[in-house]
Design a protein around this motif. Structure first.
Motif, short mmCIF file in Angstrom:
data_model
loop_
_atom_site.label_atom_id
_atom_site.label_comp_id
_atom_site.label_asym_id
_atom_site.label_seq_id
_atom_site.Cartn_x
_atom_site.Cartn_y
_atom_site.Cartn_z
N GLY A 163 -6.95 -2.58 8.11
CA GLY A 163 -6.32 -3.87 8.37
C GLY A 163 -7.24 -5.02 8.00
N ALA A 164 -6.97 -5.66 6.86
CA ALA A 164 -7.82 -6.73 6.38
C ALA A 164 -7.39 -8.06 7.00
CB ALA A 164 -7.74 -6.81 4.86
N VAL A 165 -8.30 -9.03 6.96
CA VAL A 165 -8.02 -10.36 7.49
C VAL A 165 -6.87 -11.02 6.72
CG1 VAL A 165 -8.97 -12.70 7.72
CG2 VAL A 165 -10.30 -10.73 8.51
N ASN A 167 -4.23 -9.84 5.82
CA ASN A 167 -2.94 -9.43 6.42
C ASN A 167 -2.51 -10.34 7.56
OD1 ASN A 167 -3.13 -7.27 4.72
ND2 ASN A 167 -3.43 -5.72 6.30
N GLN A 168 -3.46 -11.08 8.12
CA GLN A 168 -3.17 -11.91 9.29
C GLN A 168 -2.99 -13.38 8.90
OE1 GLN A 168 -2.78 -11.00 12.57
NE2 GLN A 168 -2.83 -8.88 11.92
N ALA A 182 -1.03 -11.42 -1.43
CA ALA A 182 -0.34 -10.25 -0.88
C ALA A 182 -0.32 -10.28 0.64
CB ALA A 182 -1.04 -8.97 -1.36
N GLY A 183 -1.37 -10.84 1.24
CA GLY A 183 -1.48 -10.80 2.69
C GLY A 183 -0.75 -11.93 3.39
N ALA A 184 -0.77 -13.12 2.82
CA ALA A 184 -0.29 -14.30 3.54
C ALA A 184 1.23 -14.32 3.68
CB ALA A 184 -0.75 -15.56 2.82
N MET A 206 -13.55 -6.17 5.03
CA MET A 206 -12.79 -6.72 6.17
C MET A 206 -11.88 -7.86 5.70
SD MET A 206 -13.22 -7.57 9.84
CE MET A 206 -12.87 -9.09 10.74
N PRO A 243 -7.34 -3.51 0.65
CA PRO A 243 -5.99 -3.06 1.02
C PRO A 243 -5.99 -1.66 1.63
CG PRO A 243 -6.31 -2.86 -1.35
CD PRO A 243 -7.53 -3.54 -0.82
N HIS A 244 -7.07 -0.93 1.47
CA HIS A 244 -7.14 0.43 2.00
C HIS A 244 -8.03 0.51 3.23
CE1 HIS A 244 -5.68 2.45 -1.97
NE2 HIS A 244 -4.74 1.76 -1.34
N THR A 257 0.85 -1.19 0.00
CA THR A 257 0.00 0.00 0.00
C THR A 257 0.89 1.23 0.00
OG1 THR A 257 -1.59 -1.20 1.30
CG2 THR A 257 -1.82 1.18 1.30
#
Lengths: 553, 553
Positions: B402-404, B406-407, B446-448, B394, B398-399, B68
């Protein structure tokens, strides 16, 4: 007692001279002005005369009636700071949160009252702000209680310059009543607060949310931890619309918290402190019905009205507060529903153990809950699927796509005073001092098919049925009946209800007779010395001004 | 196969002449232009050359990387039409809803894919719009399936002029691939769609929400009724941001519905129809692991990687799709978690019975669910507190704060093609025809912490490991490992992982070796004839353009 001398008052707020006498009587339009500054006054639909502009508040939109007049409204924008992959939301302390949010003098910060008289978060944040030399803050908090006494010092020192709230009691109310705050306090309803935030009328720079439980990524709930309190319904709106959202918790759990009231995608930062609140001030064990004979008699009369109203049938919906008389009404209604084998659709609130019991007995299918009043309600919300949270906006916002209050059949309301026009005051006492505020009073009255005020005729402070309420919180056109120990009076506008009650053999009395009875009991009201200074602006749920509060000297 | 000839192509979209050869190689800046119109082309971080402006799409912001880059974003405003006391939301039919919403030619309407290949609501609404002579609509729908074939006719007749979606298959995909749609289809990710709506980049005039259950005041859920499908995660965002929201249901329940996925304060109108969808197309009974030896071998290798990654410890989090290999990976991971006595924190998805079983075995504490893939998942969401819904925002925006995604520790992904830079194509087939789209592919990658692509080396259509993917859906810098039947290749950028896997005795191969093996198996790719016309624009989750799709002739 409470009727202000007219037409030579109130005073002009700008030049302290008197208003010119009223020229025109058109509701909601200019009706006079100040001779020195040509300052206009406007008149509400209830006949209150209000300056068209109030220093420290701004332009007044006078109250014109309870119905929504807007075809459409526009939702506010707000800033969101994206939290990317791998970034932590944990901060060391409140001071670090103030830095991270770039909180500065003149900003607006918000708090919520789900921890009621046990809340420590408002005090904690303001203490840090004061230490940091931040001044001129606007505090938008859903309610203020005795526990918030330190706020008085912050007002005195200029840390806090403006307050918006739905309820205020204790030392802060006393201080504001006497004119300590440099700008008038703005009283909103619970629904009006949500509306103001969502419309951008009330822009919140930083929302501080007391979180009974949180995880490090900002999922929050109100049902775990030492300060468990129930749903976080009031904070949900701020979490959506504030530029920055800080969760303050004393019970940090591993990611992800479950269940969640406010989700991670709405929370910027998480701060862990030793304690967010004193459980003794947060909830009672179980709220209990009154045992006083007068209170029970009033409750029974109210229940009879409900039974005779035709509303107590399959699908019945009901809301009541946490006062002893209200709980007693719920007890009587429970009996009626059992006897008549009625299954209601929902109970709403501010939820008590009394409503939970009715849910568990199958008398209601569901509960909509914006906050809990006792431990039994918290426990029910924690484990019962049928007991659902609602945000303050869903509960009562008049500018949403349909609030829960619109679906209420019966609402039981209290009163500090009620007048011969059925107007209710729950904002000030007969001394003129602030002792409360609407909360959801005006919202539920406007929404419910049958809004019943239950009140004793008098209190130690004097008559509670009066000629004209000192402060108009809830307009009479939304109140359907007043029940006291001497009888029941129904709003003459509700001829349908009057017919029904007559048919059911219920004896009704005129509100004027009730006034006489109250005066006979409590004596004639004494004139109160009212200052010129406006210390409070009372907004109706749509943001129009329905009354003012002047300084008590 | 898929590498376009360079530098003399692609063609200029405006004058059909050739681009000037590339002048500068700076990523994301102008790198060339059209000699006749001085039309610039820009280059993405992955080296794709894209016109700086595309007719029917607009100005291109080229992809610059997965992180981001925005400090803050601004949420969109929208209109809300207040619903006051006593007003009904029920409307006779879709046509009445079109009237009530004042839907007109040129507007943007949205749909959601929780009914997948059983959905009838999109077809129903467009049929009425077509009959009413409405033209030039933009359709923002979270996915398009075979069942939406009637959309082809609406495209042909000019009823539909633009489509934004995260996935597209069946006749509509074929029609769009061949250039039928007058403007390029815009492929978004699930998170990118939520971001675009919330930012106002994608403004929705009317959202039509297929509601498996509804009450007359607009409370909706996805778990009751004949078309029960699970949480309504994709529709939640539209319900918040569309100017008008119409719920279409075939299962009307008394007020208030319970539980609620989308609340009444977000819904304008409720329309009851005979059927919103065909259960046979909505869900499978239970999604099952593959039984093919090659698939099982790939799944087992992926599970070994997960075990060796160091992530499979207390607090582990996991997401996988509904494909047979993915479910098989979940089965192997289940065994590992049981053997190693690991309790994970959450599973996310697109949820299947396989993940539900792991929840019920105590292997995960919770589930975050944006949509269910099978009946077992629906049933779990219906009754298990630990199985929570999440909105698409949720899940993956990406904006957001904090999306799930990301965790996420581990994400198992599929591929139509993967190339030597680890770029993945799940949008087009090797023929260049559209056959899918990102959905949450690029978001979760991108998150994992560990994004694993599992794929066979080749399919009937040809090699799946290629020199350069035909269409770039998910950038290689977010893909950590590729697992095929001949071995495992780890992104050279992840030296930490390579070290761990070596230490665990796992044999790795270079991605070039995998490419050779694929070519040995499937033969050299044949050159595809590519048209000049841009039929699709592939957006990365932040709204930047990561690739184009050109007409298949």
């Amino acid at each position: 007692m409470s009727r202000p001398p007219s037409p030579c008052a109130p005073h002009c707020l700008h030049c302290e001279s008197l208003y010119r006498s009223v020229r025109r009587r058109t509701e909601g339009r200019a009706v006079g002005g100040c001779p020195q500054k040509s300052w206009r006054i406007v008149k509400t639909a209830n006949g209150r005369e209000i300056p068209a502009s109030i220093p420290g508040y701004g332009i007044v939109s006078p109250y014109v009636g309870p119905a929504t007049t807007r075809t459409f409204v526009t939702r506010a924008t707000r800033q969101v700071h994206p939290v990317g992959h791998g970034r932590s939301k944990r901060l060391e302390d409140i001071s670090a949160a103030i830095d991270a949010c770039e909180l500065k003098s003149g900003d607006t910060i918000s708090f919520h009252h789900h921890l009621r008289n046990g809340d420590q978060v408002l005090n904690m944040v303001l203490a840090v702000a004061a230490r940091r030399g931040i001044k001129d803050l606007t505090i938008a908090t859903s309610s203020i209680f005795g526990v918030h006494a330190p706020l008085v010092e912050h007002i005195r020192n200029g840390v806090v310059a403006r307050i918006l709230t739905a309820y205020m009691s204790g030392p802060v109310a006393d201080a504001v009543s006497s004119g300590l705050l440099s700008n008038p306090v703005v009283f909103q309803t619970h629904g009006g607060r949500a509306r103001a935030i969502e419309s951008g009328e009330l822009h919140i720079d930083v929302a501080f949310i007391a979180a009974p439980a949180a995880d490090p990524y900002g999922n929050l709930n109100g049902v775990d931890g030492p300060a468990a309190c129930g749903p976080l319904g009031y904070a949900m709106v701020d979490a959506q619309y504030a530029d920055r959202v800080v969760a303050v918790t004393d019970y940090l759990q591993p990611y992800p918290l479950c269940p969640v009231d406010i989700f991670q995608d709405q929370v910027d930062f998480v701060v862990v402190v030793d304690s967010i609140g004193d459980p003794a001030g947060i909830l009672s064990g179980t709220t209990k019905p009154t045992t006083e004979p007068v209170g029970l008699q009033i409750a029974q009369s109210a229940a009879r009205l409900i039974e005779a109203s035709g509303l107590l049938e399959h699908g019945f919906s009901f809301q009541t507060g946490a006062g002893g008389v209200s709980i007693a009404v719920a007890e009587y209604v429970k009996g009626l529903m059992q006897r008549n084998q009625v299954q209601g659709s929902f109970a709403a609130g501010g939820v008590t153990g009394a409503l939970v019991e009715m849910l568990e007995l199958g008398l209601f299918r569901t509960i909509f809950d914006v906050q809990c009043f006792d431990l039994r309600a918290v426990e029910s919300y924690r484990r019962d699927f049928r007991h659902q949270a609602m945000s303050a906006s869903m509960y009562a916002n008049p500018h949403s796509r349909g609030a829960v209050v619109n679906q209420l059949d019966v609402m039981i309301l209290g009163a500090s005073e009620v007048d011969v026009d059925f107007n209710v005051n729950v904002t000030t006492g007969s001394s003129g001092m602030i002792l409360g505020g609407s909360g959801g009073h005006a919202d539920t009255a406007a929404g419910a098919k049958l809004a019943i005020v239950t009140t004793r005729l008098s209190s130690r402070a004097g008559a509670k049925v009066v000629g004209k309420v000192d402060c108009l919180t809830t307009p009479g056109e939304t109140i359907d009946a007043v029940v006291t120990e001497v009888g029941i009076s129904v709003n003459p506008g509700r001829t349908d209800l009057i017919d029904r009650f007559h048919a059911a053999g219920i004896e009704l009395m005129q509100i004027d007779e009730m006034l006489c009875a109250a005066r006979a009991l409590a004596g004639e009201p004494t004139s109160r010395v009212q200052g010129a200074e406006v210390v409070g602006v009372v907004e109706y749920r749509d943001g129009s001004v329905i009354d003012l509060i002047r300084a008590s000297r």
